[in-house]
Design a protein around this motif. Structure first.
Motif, PDB file in Angstrom:
ATOM      1  N   GLU A  21      -4.391  -1.939 -60.279  1.00 43.42           N
ATOM      2  CA  GLU A  21      -3.583  -2.987 -60.156  1.00 43.42           C
ATOM      3  C   GLU A  21      -4.128  -4.403 -59.660  1.00 43.42           C
ATOM      4  OE1 GLU A  21       0.484  -4.365 -57.730  1.00 43.42           O
ATOM      5  OE2 GLU A  21       0.181  -2.162 -58.434  1.00 43.42           O
ATOM      6  N   VAL A  22      -4.944  -4.339 -58.905  1.00 38.18           N
ATOM      7  CA  VAL A  22      -5.790  -5.371 -58.412  1.00 38.18           C
ATOM      8  C   VAL A  22      -6.823  -5.934 -59.253  1.00 38.18           C
ATOM      9  CG1 VAL A  22      -7.184  -6.151 -56.420  1.00 38.18           C
ATOM     10  CG2 VAL A  22      -5.070  -4.773 -55.694  1.00 38.18           C
ATOM     11  N   LEU A  23      -7.714  -5.164 -59.671  1.00 41.23           N
ATOM     12  CA  LEU A  23      -8.701  -5.401 -60.578  1.00 41.23           C
ATOM     13  C   LEU A  23      -8.045  -6.302 -61.824  1.00 41.23           C
ATOM     14  CD1 LEU A  23     -10.704  -2.202 -61.153  1.00 41.23           C
ATOM     15  CD2 LEU A  23     -11.462  -4.238 -60.320  1.00 41.23           C
ATOM     16  N   PRO A 111     -15.566  -8.690 -46.872  1.00 44.10           N
ATOM     17  CA  PRO A 111     -16.142  -9.695 -47.318  1.00 44.10           C
ATOM     18  C   PRO A 111     -16.005 -11.170 -46.672  1.00 44.10           C
ATOM     19  CG  PRO A 111     -15.182  -8.511 -49.066  1.00 44.10           C
ATOM     20  CD  PRO A 111     -14.709  -7.904 -47.880  1.00 44.10           C
ATOM     21  N   GLU A 112     -14.853 -11.293 -46.031  1.00 45.47           N
ATOM     22  CA  GLU A 112     -14.788 -12.368 -45.395  1.00 45.47           C
ATOM     23  C   GLU A 112     -15.485 -12.355 -44.024  1.00 45.47           C
ATOM     24  OE1 GLU A 112     -10.280 -11.504 -47.070  1.00 45.47           O
ATOM     25  OE2 GLU A 112     -12.116 -10.581 -46.162  1.00 45.47           O
ATOM     26  N   VAL A 113     -16.159 -11.426 -43.710  1.00 44.79           N
ATOM     27  CA  VAL A 113     -16.480 -11.123 -42.155  1.00 44.79           C
ATOM     28  C   VAL A 113     -18.093 -10.883 -42.384  1.00 44.79           C
ATOM     29  CG1 VAL A 113     -16.516  -9.673 -40.255  1.00 44.79           C
ATOM     30  CG2 VAL A 113     -14.443 -10.209 -41.391  1.00 44.79           C
ATOM     31  N   GLN A 321     -12.778  -6.840 -53.542  1.00 44.33           N
ATOM     32  CA  GLN A 321     -13.462  -8.024 -53.061  1.00 44.33           C
ATOM     33  C   GLN A 321     -14.823  -7.644 -52.962  1.00 44.33           C
ATOM     34  OE1 GLN A 321     -10.566  -8.847 -49.760  1.00 44.33           O
ATOM     35  NE2 GLN A 321     -10.269 -10.830 -50.527  1.00 44.33           N
ATOM     36  N   ILE A 322     -15.280  -6.638 -52.558  1.00 39.64           N
ATOM     37  CA  ILE A 322     -16.601  -6.227 -52.320  1.00 39.64           C
ATOM     38  C   ILE A 322     -17.349  -6.382 -53.511  1.00 39.64           C
ATOM     39  CG2 ILE A 322     -17.935  -4.339 -51.758  1.00 39.64           C
ATOM     40  CD1 ILE A 322     -16.152  -3.232 -49.669  1.00 39.64           C
TER      41      ILE A 322
END
Length: 332
Positions: A21-23, A111-113, A321-322
Motif C-alpha cells: 500500500e505504501v509503495l 531515514p530521518e535520523v 523510506q529506506i
C-alpha cells in the motif's frame, strides 16, 4: 527515472500488505514486482498498482531472478535463512524482523535520523523495532542539540504490533470471547508485558528499545530504561518519553526545533486540548509529538508524548523510506 525490480517477502501478512500500500501511495519506481510468501500462502492473488499478481512460494531459488530490493516482513526465522541468500545474489534485503538489528555489520536505519549509515550496508539493512523508530525521530535532533544523558521510556503499544493474533484477541475480547493469544485478556485491560521476560526482569521489547536507541544514536553512554505496555488499541503506539540533557534549554526553542524537524508533526496546544492520540495518528506516516513540558524534578529535563502508526512509520513506511533513501543517494 530508473525503475527497480522489487520483491515483498511476506506479502500476504499485515505488514506486507501495508508495504504494498505504501509503495503504491508513494509511487515507488517499480519495474517488475514479485510478491512472495510461505507455502501456505503461495498461489494467493494480490492486487498492486492496478494489476493482479500471484504470490510466489519463497524458496532458496527465489532470488536467482533479477531483483534489486527485497522488503522482508515474514518473521525472524524466514529472514535469518533467506536474507543472506538474497544478499549473496546482489539483492538489497530490507528486513522488518529483529534478526539483524544488533548485528554490527548491519545498519539499523531510520531515514530521518541516520541515513549516513546506509553507506556501509552489505546488502542487508535492518528496520528498527516499531517503538524505537518513532522515538528516534525527535530524540536525534534533541541529542544533537542538547546531548541526552538519560531516557525513560514508557510505552502504550497497540495490539497490531503483535500481528493478526493480537488484533483478533482485542476484537473478539471486546465481544466477550476468551483470550487466545495474550496470557490475559487485552480488552478493557492493559498488559505490562511485551515479548518474553529476560533474566534481568526486563522484557525483550524493553531491551530492544534500550539497545537499538544506543546503536542508532551512536552513543553507548546514554542511560536508558524502559517499560513497554500493551494496551487495548488497534493501531498506533503511544510513548511517554522523559529526557535528561547535559545542556540547559529554552522550551520554546526546543518546540520550534521539533516543529522544523522532517517527519515530525507537533500537536501541542493544551489550552485547546490539542495533543496526539492513537485514533488521530492511525493511517499517517509522520511521528506526532505533544505534551511537551519541562521535567521540574531535574535541572535539564523534558517530557514528550510521542505517537505514530506502528504498522506505517513503525514498519512499512520506514522500510519503504529506506529503499527511497538508497535510491536518492545512489547506493543501489
Amino acid at each position: 527515472m530508473k525503475k527497480f525490480n522489487v520483491a515483498v517477502v511476506g506479502a500476504t501478512g499485515m505488514v506486507g500488505n501495508k508495504i504494498m500500500e505504501v509503495l503504491e501511495e508513494r509511487n515507488f519506481p517499480i519495474d517488475q514486482f514479485y510478491p512472495m510468501a510461505s507455502a501456505n500462502s503461495a498461489g494467493k492473488k494480490v492486487h498492486f498498482m492496478g494489476k493482479e499478481y500471484t504470490v510466489e512460494e519463497l524458496n532458496e531459488h527465489s532470488f536467482d531472478k533479477d531483483i534489486d530490493i527485497a522488503l522482508f516482513s515474514a518473521g525472524g526465522s524466514t529472514s535469518k535463512k533467506y536474507a543472506p541468500i538474497a544478499a549473496k545474489n546482489g539483492v538489497i534485503a530490507i528486513d522488518n524482523s529483529s534478526t539483524w538489528r544488533m548485528d554490527e555489520n548491519v545498519p539499523l536505519i531510520v531515514p530521518e535520523v541516520n541515513p549516513e549509515d546506509l553507506k556501509w550496508h552489505k546488502n542487508i539493512i535492518a528496520n528498527p523495532n516499531c517503538s524505537t523508530i518513532q522515538a528516534m525521530v525527535p530524540l536525534k535532533v534533541l541529542h544533537e542539540t542538547y546531548k541526552i544523558k538519560r531516557v525513560v521510556y514508557s510505552t502504550y503499544q497497540a495490539v497490531s504490533g503483535s500481528g493478526v493474533n493480537g488484533y483478533k484477541d482485542l476484537e473478539e475480547g471486546s465481544k466477550g470471547e476468551p483470550n487466545k493469544f495474550y496470557p490475559y485478556p487485552i480488552a478493557f485491560n492493559i498488559l505490562p508485558h511485551i515479548d518474553v521476560f529476560e533474566e534481568n526482569g526486563y522484557t525483550k521489547e524493553e531491551m530492544k528499545m534500550i539497545n537499538e536507541t544506543r546503536k542508532i544514536l551512536h552513543d553507548d553512554s546514554i542511560r536508558i530504561t524502559a517499560t513497554t505496555v500493551r494496551v487495548p488499541v488497534f493501531y498506533s503506539h503511544s510513548e511517554s518519553i522523559n529526557l535528561e540533557f547535559e545542556k540547559d534549554f529554552d522550551l520554546d526553542e526546543l518546540i520550534t526545533l521539533l516543529e522544523k524537524t522532517p517527519g515530525i508533526v507537533v500537536k501541542n496546544d493544551i489550552k485547546n486540548l490539542q495533543y496526539p492520540t492513537p485514533l488521530d495518528v492511525a493511517g499517517k506516516n509522520e511521528v506526532y509529538v505533544g505534551r511537551i513540558r519541562r521535567d521540574e524534578s531535574i535541572d535539564s529535563g523534558v517530557n514528550l508524548w510521542v505517537v505514530a502508526d506502528n504498522i506505517r512509520k513503525g514498519a512499512a513506511t520506514n522500510a519503504v523510506q529506506i529503499a527511497e533513501t538508497l535510491i536518492q543517494n545512489n547506493l543501489i
